[in-house]
Design a protein around this motif. Structure first.
Motif, short mmCIF file in Angstrom:
data_model
loop_
_atom_site.label_atom_id
_atom_site.label_comp_id
_atom_site.label_asym_id
_atom_site.label_seq_id
_atom_site.Cartn_x
_atom_site.Cartn_y
_atom_site.Cartn_z
N LYS A 1 -52.17 -7.73 -37.64
CA LYS A 1 -51.46 -9.10 -37.88
C LYS A 1 -49.95 -9.13 -37.39
O LYS A 1 -49.22 -9.90 -36.92
CB LYS A 1 -51.98 -9.93 -38.97
N ASN A 2 -49.39 -8.20 -38.22
CA ASN A 2 -47.83 -8.33 -38.70
C ASN A 2 -47.25 -7.97 -37.20
O ASN A 2 -46.15 -8.29 -37.05
CB ASN A 2 -47.38 -7.24 -39.83
N ILE A 3 -48.03 -7.39 -36.25
CA ILE A 3 -47.17 -7.05 -35.06
C ILE A 3 -47.74 -8.11 -33.93
O ILE A 3 -46.97 -8.76 -33.47
CB ILE A 3 -47.50 -5.66 -34.54
N TRP A 4 -49.06 -8.43 -33.84
CA TRP A 4 -49.42 -9.24 -32.69
C TRP A 4 -49.49 -10.49 -33.05
O TRP A 4 -49.87 -11.35 -31.97
CB TRP A 4 -51.02 -8.45 -32.31
N LEU A 5 -49.81 -11.09 -34.18
CA LEU A 5 -50.25 -12.18 -34.43
C LEU A 5 -49.12 -13.15 -35.38
O LEU A 5 -49.65 -13.71 -36.49
CB LEU A 5 -51.49 -12.37 -35.45
N LYS A 6 -47.98 -12.98 -35.27
CA LYS A 6 -46.98 -13.81 -35.87
C LYS A 6 -47.00 -15.17 -35.14
O LYS A 6 -46.86 -15.30 -34.11
CB LYS A 6 -45.32 -13.16 -35.76
N ASP B 1 -42.93 -7.15 -31.51
CA ASP B 1 -42.33 -6.56 -32.88
C ASP B 1 -41.30 -5.52 -32.66
O ASP B 1 -41.98 -4.25 -32.02
CB ASP B 1 -43.63 -6.41 -34.10
N LYS B 2 -40.33 -5.48 -33.14
CA LYS B 2 -39.45 -4.46 -32.92
C LYS B 2 -39.80 -3.03 -33.45
O LYS B 2 -39.22 -1.97 -33.14
CB LYS B 2 -38.05 -4.70 -33.73
N SER B 3 -40.75 -3.11 -34.41
CA SER B 3 -41.38 -1.87 -35.13
C SER B 3 -42.22 -1.14 -34.23
O SER B 3 -42.63 -0.06 -34.36
CB SER B 3 -42.29 -2.16 -36.40
N ALA B 4 -42.80 -1.73 -33.25
CA ALA B 4 -44.03 -1.19 -32.40
C ALA B 4 -43.37 -0.41 -31.10
O ALA B 4 -43.54 -1.14 -30.07
CB ALA B 4 -45.01 -2.38 -31.84
N VAL B 5 -42.79 0.41 -31.58
CA VAL B 5 -41.97 1.18 -30.38
C VAL B 5 -42.74 2.50 -29.89
O VAL B 5 -42.80 3.55 -30.69
CB VAL B 5 -40.33 1.72 -30.76
N VAL B 6 -43.18 2.48 -28.84
CA VAL B 6 -43.85 3.95 -28.24
C VAL B 6 -42.81 4.51 -27.42
O VAL B 6 -41.97 4.08 -26.56
CB VAL B 6 -44.82 3.28 -27.11
N SER B 7 -42.46 5.72 -27.96
CA SER B 7 -41.39 6.49 -27.71
C SER B 7 -41.63 6.94 -26.20
O SER B 7 -42.67 7.10 -25.62
CB SER B 7 -41.23 7.72 -28.47
N ASP B 8 -40.35 7.32 -25.44
CA ASP B 8 -40.28 7.73 -24.22
C ASP B 8 -41.25 9.18 -24.25
O ASP B 8 -42.10 9.34 -23.22
CB ASP B 8 -38.97 8.23 -23.71
N ALA B 9 -41.35 9.99 -25.04
CA ALA B 9 -41.91 11.10 -25.23
C ALA B 9 -43.27 11.13 -25.16
O ALA B 9 -44.32 11.62 -24.58
CB ALA B 9 -41.60 11.97 -26.52
#
Length: 517
Positions: free
Chosen positions: A355-360, A410-418
């Motif tokens: 919820k904290n990422i997708w459902l704000k 959400d800014k925390s949901a970062v998929v890295s370039d690698a």
């Protein structure tokens, strides 16, 4: 977002109007008692309201819950439910649910966008705003006709008739593409600027160019819908969209941000239903579907770490996620969820949405995106069409863009370039299986926009979804291909309705829309 609640106060409609069918009240809708005189009208407020309604953010917003979630999310197997009235999990027919988008679109979205167009057409000080309205109107009508097929289009909302004719989908698509073409060409950054009351691009010096990119990206989407019924026309329009200039990155994505300060009317509607006021996730009404979790898990997809968690424990470890299979209940009979293969001991041990990422409630509702567009262009390139880059390049752009897009939730949901590079190395573009590969990625990239996931699945039949077998009203074990007109249409707009049925087919889940052949 600019104090959107004040626009709602200016443009509000009585909540009671949402509880009636649209064409039962077509005379009232077409008279439009909310329409103010041109000298007192601020047209962009009508754009604001139309955009807001398009995202389902209206009090008693039945269409988002009933069509996007209860039907589309479950039919596409991204979510699953054991709750009986979540009809899409077993394809059971509930006319009130399946017809709700039809009712709400005519009662709200179309009314406001048509008012805005009426009050800007031919006025030099609104030259760009008028073109933006034309593009927004295509967004509204494309979803509507994709859900139902033939719908009132040319006579709807015009006041010409209280019993408007239904127009066939191929005619509607031809006009929508014409509208996009003309509007995109007419947008001119030297003319009026689009104000911050536009909820999609929120004003700024580049808003006109952003709407132009949206028009051409939407043209690609519409063009690809034609791929099974007219490959020649599809190629023409997709190539025109690509040449015009589509989205270049996630920075161009078209989305609307929810505003909790405005109350029910302005918060993110998916979030309010799945996590907020109604909390379908917390109540155990829905879980992540086995098809969705298995796809991400088996491919070591880095998005899974930000999507799923075990309901009972909150464990987010990707390898531990368990998706719920569709087609089960909790009735202690043959289809009880406890009989499902691999049942994890308790229903709460299945995975659900983070919820904290997708459902704000202040999260984004995406309308058209860069990864969606790139994946459609990948399919076009695979067919040999001239869309500016190879299928492999567009595919890589689409997959990468879909993974990077999570950070806009959400800014925390970062998929890295690698991690993106690792994924693409393990899953490179494969010409021999390209259509399935591309469109399965498109399905994954449409999470929460289940209207679009279902429409593109119907067009391509990818990913390969195994239909649910369930006793009773189960649509013959077939995944539905369209939503249902309101039952009141047969009496309130009988002649037009009967002609639509005669031209298109009976009002059932199995009758396909024109482009779904």
């Amino acid at each position: 977002m600019k104090s959107i609640s004040r626009y709602i106060m200016l443009l509000a409609v009585p909540a009671a109007s949402l509880l009636t069918s649209c064409t039962k009240n077509f005379p009232e809708l077409n008279k439009d008692t909310n329409k103010v005189s041109p000298e007192n009208n601020i047209p962009i407020y009508n754009l604001t309201r139309a955009e807001l309604e398009y995202t389902g953010n209206h009090d008693f917003s039945f269409e988002t819950w009933r069509v996007n979630i209860i039907y589309c999310s479950l039919m596409t197997q991204q979510l699953a439910s054991t709750v009986g009235w979540y009809s899409g999990d077993k394809y059971s027919a509930n006319n009130g649910f399946a017809s709700s988008y039809f009712t709400m679109a005519y009662g709200n979205q179309i009314k406001y966008i048509d008012n805005m167009l009426d009050n800007t057409k031919g006025k030099p000080n609104y030259a760009n705003l008028y073109q933006v309205g034309r593009i927004a109107r295509v967004l509204i009508y494309q979803r509507l006709t994709d859900l139902y097929g033939a719908v009132p289009y040319f006579e709807a909302g015009t006041g010409v008739s209280s019993t408007p004719a239904y127009d066939q989908q191929q005619v509607i698509y031809a006009d929508m593409l014409k509208e996009l073409d003309e509007a995109a060409k007419a947008l001119d950054n030297t003319k009026d600027q689009i104000g911050a009351s536009d909820l999609v691009y929120r004003g700024g010096t580049d808003a006109v160019n952003s709407w132009k990119k949206l028009a051409y990206s939407l043209m690609v989407r519409l063009g690809m819908r034609l791929s099974k019924v007219s490959a020649k026309d599809a190629q023409t329009w997709v190539e025109k969209g690509a040449a015009g200039g589509t989205f270049a990155s996630n920075d161009d994505n078209a989305y609307i941000i929810g505003d909790p300060s405005g109350g029910r009317n302005t918060i993110n509607r998916n979030s309010n239903i799945l996590s907020g006021e109604w909390d379908a996730v917390g109540k155990g009404n829905v879980y992540l579907g086995k098809t969705m979790v298995d796809f991400l898990q088996s491919n070591n997809d880095p998005r899974l770490q930000y999507l799923a968690q075990i309901s009972s424990t909150g464990d987010k470890t990707p390898s531990k996620q368990i998706g719920m299979p569709n087609g089960y209940d909790e009735n202690n009979a043959a289809n009880d969820i406890k009989t499902a293969p691999g049942f994890p001991g308790a229903i709460t041990n299945y995975s659900t949405i983070q919820k904290n990422i997708w459902l704000k409630t202040d999260g984004p509702t995406f309308l058209v995106t860069y990864p969606q567009t790139e994946l459609l262009l990948a399919e076009a390139a695979q067919k040999g069409w001239n869309v500016g880059a190879s299928a492999g390049t567009h595919y890589a752009n689409g997959v990468s863009g879909a993974m990077k897009q999570l950070a806009q939730y959400d800014k925390s949901a970062v998929v890295s370039d690698a991690d993106v590079a690792t994924y693409l190395t393990a899953h490179p573009y494969a010409p021999a299986t390209a259509l399935e590969q591309i469109n399965t990625q498109y399905w994954a990239a449409c999470f929460l926009d289940w209207y679009e996931a279902w429409s593109n699945w119907r067009r391509t039949d990818f990913p390969k979804l195994k239909p649910v077998v369930y006793p009773g009203d189960n649509n013959g074990g077939q995944i539905p291909r369209r939503m249902l007109y309101p039952t009141t249409e047969a009496s309130a707009n009988g002649a037009s309705y009967e002609k639509a049925i005669a031209d298109q087919g009976v009002n059932t889940f199995t009758t396909r829309v024109w482009w779904d052949k």
